[in-house]
Motif scaffolding. Sequence first.
Motif, short mmCIF file in Angstrom:
data_model
loop_
_atom_site.label_atom_id
_atom_site.label_comp_id
_atom_site.label_asym_id
_atom_site.label_seq_id
_atom_site.Cartn_x
_atom_site.Cartn_y
_atom_site.Cartn_z
N ARG A 10 9.72 -10.90 0.14
CA ARG A 10 10.69 -9.82 0.20
C ARG A 10 10.20 -8.69 -0.69
O ARG A 10 10.05 -8.86 -1.90
N VAL A 11 9.91 -7.54 -0.06
CA VAL A 11 9.44 -6.36 -0.79
C VAL A 11 10.64 -5.47 -1.05
O VAL A 11 11.33 -5.04 -0.12
N ILE A 12 10.90 -5.18 -2.32
CA ILE A 12 12.09 -4.43 -2.73
C ILE A 12 11.67 -3.12 -3.38
O ILE A 12 10.79 -3.09 -4.26
N GLY A 13 12.27 -2.02 -2.95
CA GLY A 13 12.04 -0.73 -3.60
C GLY A 13 10.75 -0.04 -3.21
O GLY A 13 10.23 0.79 -3.97
N ALA A 14 10.22 -0.33 -2.04
CA ALA A 14 8.98 0.33 -1.61
C ALA A 14 9.29 1.75 -1.12
O ALA A 14 10.29 1.97 -0.43
N PRO A 15 8.46 2.74 -1.44
CA PRO A 15 8.66 4.09 -0.92
C PRO A 15 8.58 4.12 0.61
O PRO A 15 7.94 3.27 1.23
N VAL A 16 9.21 5.11 1.19
CA VAL A 16 9.15 5.29 2.64
C VAL A 16 7.69 5.49 3.07
O VAL A 16 6.89 6.09 2.35
N ASN A 17 7.36 4.94 4.23
CA ASN A 17 6.02 5.05 4.81
C ASN A 17 4.97 4.23 4.05
O ASN A 17 3.77 4.48 4.18
N SER A 18 5.43 3.26 3.27
CA SER A 18 4.49 2.31 2.69
C SER A 18 4.12 1.29 3.76
O SER A 18 4.71 1.24 4.84
N ARG A 19 3.14 0.44 3.44
CA ARG A 19 2.84 -0.66 4.33
C ARG A 19 2.47 -1.90 3.51
O ARG A 19 2.16 -1.80 2.31
N LEU B 81 -2.84 -9.58 8.26
CA LEU B 81 -1.69 -9.02 8.95
C LEU B 81 -1.32 -7.68 8.31
O LEU B 81 -1.52 -7.49 7.11
N VAL B 82 -0.77 -6.77 9.11
CA VAL B 82 -0.37 -5.45 8.62
C VAL B 82 1.07 -5.19 9.07
O VAL B 82 1.42 -5.46 10.22
N GLY B 83 1.89 -4.70 8.15
CA GLY B 83 3.28 -4.39 8.47
C GLY B 83 3.76 -3.15 7.74
O GLY B 83 3.09 -2.65 6.82
N ARG B 84 4.93 -2.67 8.13
CA ARG B 84 5.51 -1.49 7.50
C ARG B 84 6.47 -1.90 6.40
O ARG B 84 7.10 -2.94 6.45
N ALA B 85 6.57 -1.03 5.38
CA ALA B 85 7.48 -1.26 4.27
C ALA B 85 8.22 0.02 3.94
O ALA B 85 7.82 1.11 4.35
N GLY B 86 9.27 -0.11 3.18
CA GLY B 86 10.12 1.02 2.80
C GLY B 86 11.50 0.50 2.50
O GLY B 86 12.11 -0.17 3.35
N GLY B 87 11.99 0.72 1.28
CA GLY B 87 13.26 0.10 0.89
C GLY B 87 13.04 -1.39 0.68
O GLY B 87 12.14 -1.80 -0.04
N GLU C 290 0.84 -1.19 0.00
CA GLU C 290 0.00 0.00 0.00
C GLU C 290 0.88 1.25 0.00
O GLU C 290 1.71 1.43 0.89
N VAL C 291 0.69 2.09 -1.00
CA VAL C 291 1.44 3.33 -1.15
C VAL C 291 0.43 4.47 -1.23
O VAL C 291 -0.47 4.45 -2.08
N ASN C 292 0.55 5.42 -0.32
CA ASN C 292 -0.38 6.56 -0.25
C ASN C 292 -1.83 6.09 -0.14
O ASN C 292 -2.75 6.65 -0.74
N GLY C 293 -2.02 5.02 0.59
CA GLY C 293 -3.35 4.51 0.84
C GLY C 293 -3.93 3.64 -0.26
O GLY C 293 -5.06 3.16 -0.13
N CYS C 294 -3.19 3.44 -1.36
CA CYS C 294 -3.68 2.63 -2.47
C CYS C 294 -3.03 1.24 -2.44
O CYS C 294 -1.79 1.15 -2.36
N GLY C 295 -3.82 0.20 -2.47
CA GLY C 295 -3.30 -1.16 -2.42
C GLY C 295 -2.97 -1.70 -3.80
O GLY C 295 -3.40 -1.17 -4.83
N SER C 296 -2.20 -2.79 -3.82
CA SER C 296 -1.77 -3.38 -5.08
C SER C 296 -2.39 -4.75 -5.27
O SER C 296 -2.85 -5.39 -4.33
#
Length: 629
Positions: free
Chosen positions: A508-517, A565-571, A447-453
């Motif tokens: 493994r999430v690669i290249g996610a913007p900061v403050n993604s989830r 489940l919910v987690g944080r992402a970034g990088g 999820e980036v800026n509240g939009c899911g994939s």
Amino acid sequence: MTIPFQLPPEDRESSPYTGWTRAHWEAVADGLLAAAWRWSTPGGALLDLPGRPSRSGVRSDGLEGYARTFLAAAFRVAGARGDDPHGWLDRYARGLAAGTRSAGHDDPESWPLILDHHIQGQPMVESASVALGLRLTTPWLWKNLDADVQDRAEQWLRGALRHTPAANNWYLFPYTVAGFLESVGRGDAETAAARERARELLEVWYAGDGWYADGDGRAFDHYNGWALHLYPLLDAHLAGADPEPYGPRLREHLRGFSLMFGADGAPVHFGRSLTYRFAAATAIGLGAVTGHTPLTPGTSRRLASGSLRHFLDRGALTEDGLLPLGWYGPHEATLQPYSGPSSPYWASKAFVALLAPPDHPLWTDREEPAPVEESDRVLALPSPGLLVQATRADGIVRLHNHGSDHMRPGEGETAAADDPHYGRQAYSTRTGPTARGNVADNHLSVEVNGCGSVRRRIHPLGAGQGDGWGWAASWHRPVFTAGSPMVPGLRVESVTVARGCHELRVHRVIGAPVNSRTTHTGWAAGPGDAVASTLYGLHGWDQESEPVRAPQGTAYTRWAQVPRLVGRAGGTTVHVCLAALTAEPVGLEEAVADVVVDGGGVRVTWAPDRAISRIEFGPVRVVLLERAP
């Protein structure tokens, strides 16, 4: 549920698992045909079954009713060596004459012409059923037609040879038409060309492990059994021709596919056209009839009869004996736009089993257990990128999808085209995917800026297995539901390790913007499912899983909830969880003792035997160590 026509008494001596015999198959075929023919036009050319029309229109739907039920009648009569106590072939002969008398005209009986798939293509699909029905019943139907009716039928069928099919299994429809015409002495260069083109494409689409892609790309689903294996091998069988390479390929396919039926007879709920229901057992019957199967006759009958009975026992027929659009009863989310009221009658293909005569071992040998009833099994299928997991205690089969995506080469990835029947990471014999607009089950979303994939194009990274365990891996580029469809450089690598009833899921999430989830969901279960869905966060999650409503339910239950489940992402981040779909809830302490995540990958210690799974990235590799030191 009550079946709306009479069946013979059960025979638990020869069929201890299902109670059904060949006589039950004949009775079901007769019951389905009798119910459908109540909706025929006066001349018998069209069967206008009730329900919402398909996008092809009501005339095409009426032809579909005629053609698809003709398959059931043809298998029924051919398997009885021409015995036709209900006079089915007289009806189809009369309908053939009426439908081809002025084909293409707008009158009560005329069949629509066969045109290119993107103009008026559906009749091409039905031409294959008409042609196969005529081929199976040639001695009793075709040879007794007037010469002018034969000529009109040939002229109509040749429309399939002169127009462009859809770029998938549709090429087997002109192949089947041409095979019939050649079998009755009406072959020529046109029929030869249609057959050669289909054979060429089958070689392009064959991926290995007994699996064909349904066209260019990586669509692997039930079309393997009820189309891609059925038409070429049955053609060779009827012609007495060399079955290479189709026979050995079906044998290989059935080694894995036979594991994809639950102990209750259900096939895995995966892919499109699931309203064809027990057509999923077509390949089982075809293997028994042709001899190209690794299964014993008793196992084949147990699987085929189990699948047929599964649906009839669960309300797949209306009170009038019709097959409605849906799974058990009507279910809109299971359907595709091309489905019309007669579409479910491709289920008639399962009656290929009736080509085995009464004295065939398929019917005389005693039923034996299905593969899922014998032992826990984990099977990796690297070519299609699938991982099959079956547990004997609850009879559930799960399919982990790391290779089938229903995308064409060159097709753009958009979230609007997300398909729940391919995009989810896991499917089973006891649950269906949630509907669009509800929370997605078995899904990793960034999820980036509240939009899911969503997950669209799937790139396999490998699959393998050991003694009692297996793994499969893939990567995808997340496609977003709003705003920019993709984030530059964003990529998700996913690995599933199956062991017993447990599913270790590593991302493994690669290249996610900061403050993604990230969010991850498990299996969708409801009060009517009698199964338990558990999901435990092991690494990279902020809290324990919480249930989320899916109010439109699934094909199995009107209302469902999904653990999330919910987690944080970034990088670059790693997220590990343990999922299970079982008869009773599974405790975490019963499965995993320890999890360690480092720069090289993930190390999981299983309880209670202390075996260790090591998942490594770049490239993906999974190993199982026998014991922790």
